[in-house]
Motif scaffolding. Structure first.
Motif, PDB file in Angstrom:
ATOM      1  N   VAL A  18       2.147  17.743   4.154  1.00 57.16           N
ATOM      2  CA  VAL A  18       1.847  17.523   5.577  1.00 57.16           C
ATOM      3  C   VAL A  18       3.115  17.106   6.337  1.00 57.16           C
ATOM      4  O   VAL A  18       3.406  17.630   7.418  1.00 57.16           O
ATOM      5  N   LYS A  22       4.646  19.181   9.442  1.00 52.80           N
ATOM      6  CA  LYS A  22       4.563  18.627  10.800  1.00 52.80           C
ATOM      7  C   LYS A  22       5.700  17.671  11.141  1.00 52.80           C
ATOM      8  O   LYS A  22       5.787  17.218  12.291  1.00 52.80           O
ATOM      9  N   ALA A  27       3.267  14.012  12.026  1.00 56.95           N
ATOM     10  CA  ALA A  27       2.048  13.920  11.205  1.00 56.95           C
ATOM     11  C   ALA A  27       1.397  12.548  11.400  1.00 56.95           C
ATOM     12  O   ALA A  27       2.072  11.527  11.325  1.00 56.95           O
ATOM     13  N   SER A  28       0.105  12.540  11.648  1.00 57.75           N
ATOM     14  CA  SER A  28      -0.609  11.263  11.790  1.00 57.75           C
ATOM     15  C   SER A  28      -1.249  10.888  10.454  1.00 57.75           C
ATOM     16  O   SER A  28      -1.459  11.740   9.594  1.00 57.75           O
ATOM     17  N   GLN A  30      -4.209  10.156  10.176  1.00 60.69           N
ATOM     18  CA  GLN A  30      -5.477  10.893  10.199  1.00 60.69           C
ATOM     19  C   GLN A  30      -5.306  12.288   9.590  1.00 60.69           C
ATOM     20  O   GLN A  30      -6.139  12.727   8.788  1.00 60.69           O
ATOM     21  N   ASP A  31      -4.203  12.975   9.963  1.00 62.33           N
ATOM     22  CA  ASP A  31      -3.904  14.297   9.380  1.00 62.33           C
ATOM     23  C   ASP A  31      -3.856  14.212   7.856  1.00 62.33           C
ATOM     24  O   ASP A  31      -4.406  15.069   7.144  1.00 62.33           O
ATOM     25  N   ILE A  32      -3.166  13.172   7.385  1.00 60.93           N
ATOM     26  CA  ILE A  32      -2.945  13.043   5.938  1.00 60.93           C
ATOM     27  C   ILE A  32      -4.257  12.681   5.232  1.00 60.93           C
ATOM     28  O   ILE A  32      -4.594  13.273   4.199  1.00 60.93           O
ATOM     29  N   GLY A  34      -7.210  13.410   6.172  1.00 62.81           N
ATOM     30  CA  GLY A  34      -8.021  14.626   6.158  1.00 62.81           C
ATOM     31  C   GLY A  34      -7.600  15.584   5.051  1.00 62.81           C
ATOM     32  O   GLY A  34      -8.441  16.141   4.334  1.00 62.81           O
ATOM     33  N   ALA A  35      -6.284  15.754   4.893  1.00 64.60           N
ATOM     34  CA  ALA A  35      -5.773  16.674   3.870  1.00 64.60           C
ATOM     35  C   ALA A  35      -6.085  16.169   2.463  1.00 64.60           C
ATOM     36  O   ALA A  35      -6.363  16.957   1.552  1.00 64.60           O
ATOM     37  N   LYS A  40      -9.474   7.433   6.840  1.00 66.64           N
ATOM     38  CA  LYS A  40      -8.212   6.803   7.208  1.00 66.64           C
ATOM     39  C   LYS A  40      -8.106   5.415   6.553  1.00 66.64           C
ATOM     40  O   LYS A  40      -7.045   5.037   6.038  1.00 66.64           O
TER      41      LYS A  40
END
Lengths: 206, 206
Positions: A18, A22, A27-28, A30-32, A34-35, A40
């Motif tokens: 990620v 990004k 990269a937030s 939250q992104d991580i 989710g992945a 969170k």
């Protein structure tokens, strides 16, 4: 390896991808999360903070370097052979696709702050010192000191670490040819040996 | 050079510093406008978009490479001397503090997207091709082909570009010693020449 460490490594591998895509700042958490397939809150429970996560990824990168290069060569008694195997092991680490994102992030460490950054830099310096000592040992055995061991160590790191910028394992140059060419190039640069009989065209690989 | 181009270069230098400090994704156009002393609208007028600004910084980096390395050596007739001067010029470009941020950003180009990224990569490939052709020419003149010119060109780029990761101009190793050591190291690696009489300790600089 404990389950916690395995989980952390899994998070590191995914988070590295990620960050790679990004950027660290882009990269937030939250992104991580989710992945990785965590909430969170779950991600924060495992890694503490975003900067700590970056540190864990880099530590993982240094662990891989230890496991796949340093630990494997330390029983090799002959310094020259140990240096040769170190170069081949480090090239293999850089070019294998599995850890590409971790490798790249390890090299772009300006996002890491404060004490965590210093900790990673200590580990990097230990590796450089190991290379420098090994090069100096080879020079002593060969009675040859054409270049400062420190400059030679950084030349080697430059040649090998730069691979991630250009080398593609599925391209024309295969890894054995790459490794052999750079081992020979480095030893010629270090010791000034001719090896005039070996011509790259004879290998038929390029 | 026109006033517009001078203004653009000034913006590039300042924006490079902001990207260097905050990361491409972490820096806002507002941050950059503030650092340059423009309104955000004024900044957009000059550079179009944030990705375009990144492209302009990288183009500026490639312009500097042309102006300080390529243009200066192209009148040197002897290939070996031209290669030597190219290495020295490229080292000088990387280690001088003035353009550090631009150099770093040029190497970390994953943030650049689409057609702009391809444009920069074309310019980088032209430089690599020039190095490769020059190396092949030196090999022909010396009747020596120990390494593929392409692998030698990337080894050289690795050694020189990696300097930004570790070299400090105010450290123990001064630039003339650095440049001499790496020119000799590269030519030994390329051509397998002994130069056994030269020992780095004799220079007394390390």
């Amino acid at each position: 390896m404990g389950t916690d460490k395995q989980k952390l490594r899994e998070i590191c591998r995914i988070a590295a991808r990620v960050f790679f895509e990004k950027g660290y700042d882009g990269a937030s958490m939250q992104d991580i999360a989710g992945a990785v397939g965590l909430t969170k809150a779950g991600l924060y429970h495992h890694v503490g903070s975003k900067n700590r996560l970056l540190f864990e990824i880099m530590s993982y990168g240094m662990d891989i370097l230890h496991e796949t290069v340093i630990d494997r060569v330390k029983s090799v008694a002959d310094p020259r052979e140990r240096l040769r195997q170190t170069i081949i092991g480090h090239i293999d680490l850089i070019v294998r696709a599995r850890d590409l994102e971790i490798t790249v992030i390890l090299h772009e460490n300006r996002s890491l702050k404060g004490a965590l950054r210093r900790k990673i830099n200590v580990r990097k310096r230990e590796y450089i010192q190991m290379l420098e000592d090994l090069i100096a040992q080879v020079q002593r055995e060969e009675g040859n000191a054409m270049i400062s061991p420190r400059l030679a160590a950084f030349a080697l790191l430059g040649i090998v670490n730069w691979l991630y910028q250009w080398y593609r394992p599925d391209g024309r140059i295969k890894e054995p040819e790459l490794a052999r060419s750079y081992v020979d190039f480095f030893f010629r640069g270090l010791l000034g040996e001719g090896q005039k009989s070996r011509h790259w065209r004879a290998s038929g690989q390029l």
